[in-house]
Design a protein around this motif. Structure first.
Motif, mmCIF file in Angstrom:
data_model
loop_
_atom_site.group_PDB
_atom_site.id
_atom_site.type_symbol
_atom_site.label_atom_id
_atom_site.label_comp_id
_atom_site.label_asym_id
_atom_site.label_seq_id
_atom_site.Cartn_x
_atom_site.Cartn_y
_atom_site.Cartn_z
ATOM 1 N N VAL A 99 20.029 42.932 42.534
ATOM 2 C CA VAL A 99 19.710 41.586 42.039
ATOM 3 C C VAL A 99 18.813 40.857 43.039
ATOM 4 O O VAL A 99 17.829 40.228 42.649
ATOM 5 C CB VAL A 99 20.998 40.772 41.753
ATOM 6 N N MET A 100 19.116 40.982 44.330
ATOM 7 C CA MET A 100 18.288 40.301 45.341
ATOM 8 C C MET A 100 16.885 40.895 45.410
ATOM 9 O O MET A 100 15.927 40.186 45.716
ATOM 10 C CB MET A 100 18.951 40.347 46.714
ATOM 11 N N MET A 101 16.737 42.180 45.107
ATOM 12 C CA MET A 101 15.402 42.799 45.099
ATOM 13 C C MET A 101 14.524 42.216 43.993
ATOM 14 O O MET A 101 13.299 42.240 44.093
ATOM 15 C CB MET A 101 15.517 44.311 44.926
ATOM 16 N N LEU A 102 15.143 41.701 42.942
ATOM 17 C CA LEU A 102 14.387 41.136 41.823
ATOM 18 C C LEU A 102 13.724 39.811 42.178
ATOM 19 O O LEU A 102 12.753 39.415 41.536
ATOM 20 C CB LEU A 102 15.292 40.949 40.607
ATOM 21 N N PHE A 103 14.254 39.140 43.207
ATOM 22 C CA PHE A 103 13.684 37.867 43.632
ATOM 23 C C PHE A 103 12.556 38.127 44.621
ATOM 24 O O PHE A 103 12.731 38.841 45.598
ATOM 25 C CB PHE A 103 14.742 36.973 44.281
ATOM 26 N N LYS A 112 20.438 31.837 44.465
ATOM 27 C CA LYS A 112 20.120 33.250 44.247
ATOM 28 C C LYS A 112 21.226 34.137 44.814
ATOM 29 O O LYS A 112 21.611 35.134 44.188
ATOM 30 C CB LYS A 112 18.762 33.587 44.866
ATOM 31 N N LEU A 113 21.725 33.775 45.978
ATOM 32 C CA LEU A 113 22.848 34.517 46.556
ATOM 33 C C LEU A 113 24.082 34.400 45.669
ATOM 34 O O LEU A 113 24.790 35.386 45.440
ATOM 35 C CB LEU A 113 23.150 34.013 47.963
ATOM 36 N N LEU A 114 24.329 33.199 45.161
ATOM 37 C CA LEU A 114 25.470 32.971 44.275
ATOM 38 C C LEU A 114 25.354 33.843 43.024
ATOM 39 O O LEU A 114 26.340 34.475 42.608
ATOM 40 C CB LEU A 114 25.534 31.487 43.889
ATOM 41 N N LEU A 115 24.163 33.918 42.454
ATOM 42 C CA LEU A 115 23.940 34.733 41.259
ATOM 43 C C LEU A 115 24.140 36.214 41.573
ATOM 44 O O LEU A 115 24.846 36.923 40.841
ATOM 45 C CB LEU A 115 22.540 34.487 40.704
ATOM 46 N N ALA A 116 23.526 36.699 42.650
ATOM 47 C CA ALA A 116 23.630 38.116 43.004
ATOM 48 C C ALA A 116 25.074 38.523 43.282
ATOM 49 O O ALA A 116 25.564 39.535 42.759
ATOM 50 C CB ALA A 116 22.752 38.417 44.216
ATOM 51 N N ILE A 117 25.753 37.733 44.089
ATOM 52 C CA ILE A 117 27.145 38.036 44.421
ATOM 53 C C ILE A 117 28.032 37.875 43.192
ATOM 54 O O ILE A 117 28.921 38.690 42.940
ATOM 55 C CB ILE A 117 27.632 37.155 45.591
ATOM 56 N N GLY A 118 27.783 36.840 42.406
ATOM 57 C CA GLY A 118 28.579 36.597 41.207
ATOM 58 C C GLY A 118 28.482 37.730 40.201
ATOM 59 O O GLY A 118 29.505 38.191 39.672
ATOM 60 N N ILE A 119 27.276 38.198 39.930
ATOM 61 C CA ILE A 119 27.109 39.311 38.977
ATOM 62 C C ILE A 119 27.854 40.543 39.487
ATOM 63 O O ILE A 119 28.596 41.188 38.741
ATOM 64 C CB ILE A 119 25.609 39.620 38.759
ATOM 65 N N GLY A 120 27.673 40.846 40.761
ATOM 66 C CA GLY A 120 28.340 42.017 41.325
ATOM 67 C C GLY A 120 29.854 41.919 41.291
ATOM 68 O O GLY A 120 30.539 42.865 40.899
ATOM 69 N N GLN A 121 30.382 40.770 41.674
ATOM 70 C CA GLN A 121 31.837 40.614 41.725
ATOM 71 C C GLN A 121 32.475 40.552 40.339
ATOM 72 O O GLN A 121 33.582 41.048 40.160
ATOM 73 C CB GLN A 121 32.212 39.384 42.554
ATOM 74 N N VAL A 122 31.803 39.944 39.390
ATOM 75 C CA VAL A 122 32.363 39.915 38.037
ATOM 76 C C VAL A 122 32.430 41.337 37.481
ATOM 77 O O VAL A 122 33.444 41.753 36.915
ATOM 78 C CB VAL A 122 31.560 38.974 37.108
ATOM 79 N N ILE A 123 31.348 42.103 37.664
ATOM 80 C CA ILE A 123 31.338 43.473 37.146
ATOM 81 C C ILE A 123 32.381 44.332 37.852
ATOM 82 O O ILE A 123 33.160 45.038 37.196
ATOM 83 C CB ILE A 123 29.938 44.099 37.278
ATOM 84 N N THR A 124 32.413 44.285 39.176
ATOM 85 C CA THR A 124 33.291 45.198 39.911
ATOM 86 C C THR A 124 34.730 44.703 40.012
ATOM 87 O O THR A 124 35.654 45.390 39.599
ATOM 88 C CB THR A 124 32.740 45.468 41.323
ATOM 89 N N SER A 125 34.920 43.514 40.549
ATOM 90 C CA SER A 125 36.270 43.040 40.844
ATOM 91 C C SER A 125 37.012 42.523 39.612
ATOM 92 O O SER A 125 38.210 42.746 39.473
ATOM 93 C CB SER A 125 36.213 41.942 41.912
ATOM 94 N N VAL A 126 36.291 41.825 38.743
ATOM 95 C CA VAL A 126 36.972 41.211 37.600
ATOM 96 C C VAL A 126 37.073 42.163 36.404
ATOM 97 O O VAL A 126 38.046 42.117 35.664
ATOM 98 C CB VAL A 126 36.272 39.893 37.188
ATOM 99 N N LEU A 127 36.089 43.051 36.239
ATOM 100 C CA LEU A 127 36.098 43.933 35.066
ATOM 101 C C LEU A 127 36.481 45.382 35.388
ATOM 102 O O LEU A 127 37.399 45.928 34.779
ATOM 103 C CB LEU A 127 34.734 43.891 34.365
ATOM 104 N N LEU A 128 35.763 46.024 36.305
ATOM 105 C CA LEU A 128 35.987 47.452 36.541
ATOM 106 C C LEU A 128 37.341 47.772 37.162
ATOM 107 O O LEU A 128 38.036 48.686 36.700
ATOM 108 C CB LEU A 128 34.873 48.031 37.422
ATOM 109 N N VAL A 129 37.716 47.054 38.218
ATOM 110 C CA VAL A 129 38.996 47.362 38.866
ATOM 111 C C VAL A 129 40.170 47.187 37.894
ATOM 112 O O VAL A 129 40.995 48.099 37.772
ATOM 113 C CB VAL A 129 39.187 46.556 40.171
ATOM 114 N N PRO A 130 40.276 46.075 37.161
ATOM 115 C CA PRO A 130 41.374 45.986 36.191
ATOM 116 C C PRO A 130 41.307 47.064 35.102
ATOM 117 O O PRO A 130 42.338 47.602 34.684
ATOM 118 C CB PRO A 130 41.212 44.592 35.577
ATOM 119 N N TYR A 131 40.088 47.415 34.679
ATOM 120 C CA TYR A 131 39.947 48.469 33.671
ATOM 121 C C TYR A 131 40.483 49.795 34.208
ATOM 122 O O TYR A 131 41.224 50.502 33.518
ATOM 123 C CB TYR A 131 38.484 48.615 33.240
#
Length: 177
Positions: A99-103, A112-131
């Motif tokens: 995500v940071m490479m896109l900027f 931008k940091l909030l967006l990059a970290i947020g996308i990563g954490q939502v995908i990994t911590s909030v979705l993938l780990v519980p799945y």
């Protein structure tokens, strides 16, 4: 200095971030287990992985996440080794890095940091780990997702602020080289 090169200096940085990941995850976290597996972990162990991805690129984030997870598991296991979680740890560093490479400009912007970290954490911590917890250990999603979402609502802005502060300090160091 080319921060994305695989140099000896950068490998030392990666090793330091891996060690921080292992210590903060396995020793500096509150771990709550049940049924022979770790259900909840409260701590800052994922931050060194995220920082590696943002500061050194997605490859570095993936390396730090993968090796940190494998070493950490064998040093302090909580349940059987599952490669699913190693992949998730790698993605924790890869996604913010991509995500940071896109900027193109102002990569130290809080938003931008909030967006990059947020996308990563939502995908990994909030979705993938519980799945994976549901798929592998039959832990219901309703018991894991709400707590993870609440903790990430606090951690994501905190991680963005810490990253912005560290990068400002490091830019002074890099400018003097």
């Amino acid at each position: 200095m080319d921060k994305r090169r695989l140099s000896t200096r950068n490998m030392v940085y990666y090793a330091i971030l891996m060690a921080l990941n292992v210590v903060l995850t396995r020793v500096g976290s509150i771990r709550i287990g049940g049924g022979g597996v770790e259900l909840v972990r409260i701590g800052f162990g994922g931050y060194p992985i995220i920082f590696a991805g943002i500061a050194f690129g997605p490859l570095a984030g993936g390396i730090v996440g993968t090796i940190g997870d494998i070493v950490g598991h064998f040093m302090s296991p909580m349940g059987p080794y599952m490669p699913h979680f190693t992949m998730t740890a790698a993605l924790t560093g890869i996604i913010p890095g991509i995500v940071m490479m896109l900027f193109k400009e102002n990569k130290n912007s809080f938003w931008k940091l909030l967006l990059a970290i947020g996308i990563g954490q939502v995908i990994t911590s909030v979705l993938l780990v519980p799945y994976f917890m549901k798929t592998l250990f039959s832990v219901p999603l309703v018991t894991t997702i709400p707590g993870r979402a609440i903790s990430q609502a606090v951690q994501i802005p905190l991680y963005a602020f810490i990253t912005q502060t560290i990068q400002k300090r490091l830019s002074v160091v890099y400018a003097n080289e």
